[in-house]
Design a protein around this motif. Sequence first.
Motif, mmCIF file in Angstrom:
data_model
loop_
_atom_site.group_PDB
_atom_site.id
_atom_site.type_symbol
_atom_site.label_atom_id
_atom_site.label_comp_id
_atom_site.label_asym_id
_atom_site.label_seq_id
_atom_site.Cartn_x
_atom_site.Cartn_y
_atom_site.Cartn_z
ATOM 1 N N GLU A 65 0.828 -1.207 0.000
ATOM 2 C CA GLU A 65 0.000 0.000 0.000
ATOM 3 C C GLU A 65 0.863 1.258 0.000
ATOM 4 O OE1 GLU A 65 -2.291 -3.362 0.743
ATOM 5 O OE2 GLU A 65 -0.542 -2.697 1.896
ATOM 6 N N ASN A 218 -3.566 -2.741 -12.325
ATOM 7 C CA ASN A 218 -3.900 -4.133 -12.020
ATOM 8 C C ASN A 218 -3.271 -4.498 -10.672
ATOM 9 O OD1 ASN A 218 -4.034 -6.957 -11.824
ATOM 10 N ND2 ASN A 218 -3.750 -7.265 -14.021
ATOM 11 N N PRO A 219 -4.013 -4.345 -9.566
ATOM 12 C CA PRO A 219 -3.437 -4.580 -8.229
ATOM 13 C C PRO A 219 -2.836 -5.970 -8.057
ATOM 14 C CG PRO A 219 -5.566 -3.480 -8.051
ATOM 15 C CD PRO A 219 -5.419 -3.892 -9.486
ATOM 16 N N THR A 220 -3.435 -6.968 -8.668
ATOM 17 C CA THR A 220 -2.908 -8.333 -8.533
ATOM 18 C C THR A 220 -1.532 -8.440 -9.175
ATOM 19 O OG1 THR A 220 -5.149 -9.266 -8.552
ATOM 20 C CG2 THR A 220 -3.309 -10.756 -9.045
ATOM 21 N N LEU A 221 -1.398 -7.900 -10.374
ATOM 22 C CA LEU A 221 -0.116 -7.932 -11.060
ATOM 23 C C LEU A 221 0.919 -7.074 -10.351
ATOM 24 C CD1 LEU A 221 1.582 -8.817 -13.484
ATOM 25 C CD2 LEU A 221 0.616 -6.891 -14.773
ATOM 26 N N ARG A 223 1.020 -6.286 -7.202
ATOM 27 C CA ARG A 223 1.410 -6.940 -5.947
ATOM 28 C C ARG A 223 2.372 -8.093 -6.212
ATOM 29 N NH1 ARG A 223 -0.827 -6.799 -0.839
ATOM 30 N NH2 ARG A 223 -2.663 -5.635 -1.575
ATOM 31 N N HIS A 224 2.200 -8.785 -7.350
ATOM 32 C CA HIS A 224 3.117 -9.857 -7.720
ATOM 33 C C HIS A 224 4.537 -9.314 -7.870
ATOM 34 C CE1 HIS A 224 4.988 -13.114 -10.028
ATOM 35 N NE2 HIS A 224 5.362 -12.199 -10.890
ATOM 36 N N SER A 227 5.871 -8.213 -4.331
ATOM 37 C CA SER A 227 6.207 -9.330 -3.445
ATOM 38 C C SER A 227 7.499 -10.010 -3.893
ATOM 39 C CB SER A 227 5.062 -10.353 -3.425
ATOM 40 O OG SER A 227 3.876 -9.765 -2.910
#
Length: 259
Positions: A65, A218-221, A223-224, A227
């Motif tokens: 975030e 694209n939050p999922t991408l 975050r990938h 991480s």
Amino acid sequence: MNFGKTLQSHLFKNITVGRGEVIDKFEAHIAKREAGPTQSRCSVVVPYASDIAYAENFLSTSSFEDWASRPKVASFRFEDRDYILYCGADHCPRAINSTNLRRQSLLMGELLGSHSGVAMGRVELEQYSHEIHKAKFCLVIRGDTPSSHMFYDALAANCIPVLISDRWDDVAVPFAHGRFGIMREGIDFSRFTVRIDEWTWLNDMDHVGEILLNIISNPTLARHYYSALQEARYKLLWSMPHNVVADYVLESTRKCIYE
């Protein structure tokens, strides 16, 4: 070794660390060092020791975030000079001139407007560190040679690297090892790095901008990438507490010698 604060660190007092890239036949030809690839029994790409990392407060936690709320899309700072390898007092006749690659970042700055952190001109280390900590992505553009300390500066600042260097895979992948300048293996940097080929960078900046903005949207991408970046920092930053850089260097060295 490197320069600046890394020279003052006790970590490197009693050891010798290789360069952040190797010399293969292509680079040897450019630098007029034809014997370069055969001067060592084997070669291992060792991560640069980032001055930014030595000033980093690793005890301060950072979250996805926090990264997503950074005000700048991309950051890059470079000097107003020619980026070409020199052989003595003059540039090497066969050297690749990367000046246009770096100056192209100014076009990205225009494209991003107020969300740009791109600038030309040298500043103090503290200012440079402040700038890259405000950006989601950090441009890593080849300079005099294919590698750049900015890759490791980006990792230190939790800034996703955007790599523009076509010959990176040949000579600069961290922990790659090989003989006679022919490298293999190394860390899988694609998991936390956005890759842009030099032709696209020079000829289709709109597409480059779309790539970065699509990741952000694209939050999922996103975050990938973030991480994977967190995992990589322990493997690539010498000054990070509990890092395993030396372990990876030694394992790559073992493979290089015995395989």
